[in-house]
Design a protein around this motif. Structure first.
Motif, PDB file in Angstrom:
ATOM      1  N   LYS A  29       0.843  -1.196   0.000  1.00 17.73           N
ATOM      2  CA  LYS A  29       0.000   0.000   0.000  1.00 17.73           C
ATOM      3  C   LYS A  29       0.879   1.247   0.000  1.00 17.73           C
ATOM      4  O   LYS A  29       1.909   1.270   0.676  1.00 17.73           O
ATOM      5  CB  LYS A  29      -0.889   0.049   1.242  1.00 17.73           C
ATOM      6  N   PRO A  30       0.460   2.282  -0.719  1.00 18.16           N
ATOM      7  CA  PRO A  30       1.218   3.543  -0.648  1.00 18.16           C
ATOM      8  C   PRO A  30       0.974   4.224   0.696  1.00 18.16           C
ATOM      9  O   PRO A  30      -0.153   4.313   1.162  1.00 18.16           O
ATOM     10  CB  PRO A  30       0.649   4.371  -1.799  1.00 18.16           C
ATOM     11  N   CYS A  31       2.048   4.670   1.308  1.00 19.31           N
ATOM     12  CA  CYS A  31       1.964   5.350   2.606  1.00 19.31           C
ATOM     13  C   CYS A  31       2.653   6.710   2.495  1.00 19.31           C
ATOM     14  O   CYS A  31       3.644   6.847   1.783  1.00 19.31           O
ATOM     15  CB  CYS A  31       2.669   4.542   3.694  1.00 19.31           C
ATOM     16  N   PRO A  32       2.134   7.704   3.202  1.00 20.75           N
ATOM     17  CA  PRO A  32       2.760   9.027   3.152  1.00 20.75           C
ATOM     18  C   PRO A  32       4.150   9.010   3.765  1.00 20.75           C
ATOM     19  O   PRO A  32       4.422   8.234   4.686  1.00 20.75           O
ATOM     20  CB  PRO A  32       1.808   9.909   3.944  1.00 20.75           C
ATOM     21  N   VAL A  33       4.989   9.896   3.258  1.00 15.84           N
ATOM     22  CA  VAL A  33       6.360  10.014   3.750  1.00 15.84           C
ATOM     23  C   VAL A  33       6.533  11.380   4.407  1.00 15.84           C
ATOM     24  O   VAL A  33       6.282  12.410   3.781  1.00 15.84           O
ATOM     25  CB  VAL A  33       7.377   9.865   2.603  1.00 15.84           C
ATOM     26  N   TRP A  34       6.915  11.355   5.669  1.00 17.17           N
ATOM     27  CA  TRP A  34       7.251  12.588   6.399  1.00 17.17           C
ATOM     28  C   TRP A  34       8.712  12.882   6.116  1.00 17.17           C
ATOM     29  O   TRP A  34       9.597  12.071   6.410  1.00 17.17           O
ATOM     30  CB  TRP A  34       7.042  12.384   7.896  1.00 17.17           C
ATOM     31  N   ASP A  35       8.987  14.035   5.541  1.00 15.35           N
ATOM     32  CA  ASP A  35      10.355  14.470   5.284  1.00 15.35           C
ATOM     33  C   ASP A  35      10.651  15.623   6.238  1.00 15.35           C
ATOM     34  O   ASP A  35      10.053  16.692   6.119  1.00 15.35           O
ATOM     35  CB  ASP A  35      10.487  14.916   3.823  1.00 15.35           C
TER      36      ASP A  35
END
Length: 108
Positions: A74-80
């Motif tokens: 599943k695509p998951c958000p990335v915190w940068d």
């Protein structure tokens, strides 16, 4: 350690709003989900309404910050962290060091 926002509720509110706007932008949270139902149920949703009012504006200005990584198919958000600091700094109108201190304090 004394925080710059400790005795400055206006600054704290600006930083908090900016942090939640970043989380909404990259879709770690979706504050629109069930928003109307919560309002209908009598909950005070003013903060979420304010944050969601910036969604389109933030996507136009900072859409390039939105990234995903696959996790369990599943695509998951990335915190940068660097982009979060830039975002909070720019939308709250504070220097990057203060934005970084806030994010490290409030979003460990």
């Amino acid at each position: 350690m004394r925080r710059k926002w400790g005795n400055n509720p206006e600054l704290k509110d600006k930083l908090e709003l900016a942090g939640w706007r970043y989380a909404q932008l990259i879709e770690i949270v979706d504050l629109r989900t069930n928003l109307q139902q919560c309002i209908d149920d009598g909950h005070d949703m003013r903060a979420d309404i304010e944050i969601t009012s910036f969604i389109e504006q933030d996507k136009k200005a900072y859409g390039h910050f939105v990234k995903t990584a696959e996790h369990n198919g599943k695509p998951c958000p990335v915190w940068d962290q660097a982009e979060a600091i830039t975002f909070v700094s720019e939308v709250a109108g504070v220097d990057k060091k203060l934005a970084e201190d806030w994010l490290n304090h409030d979003w460990p």
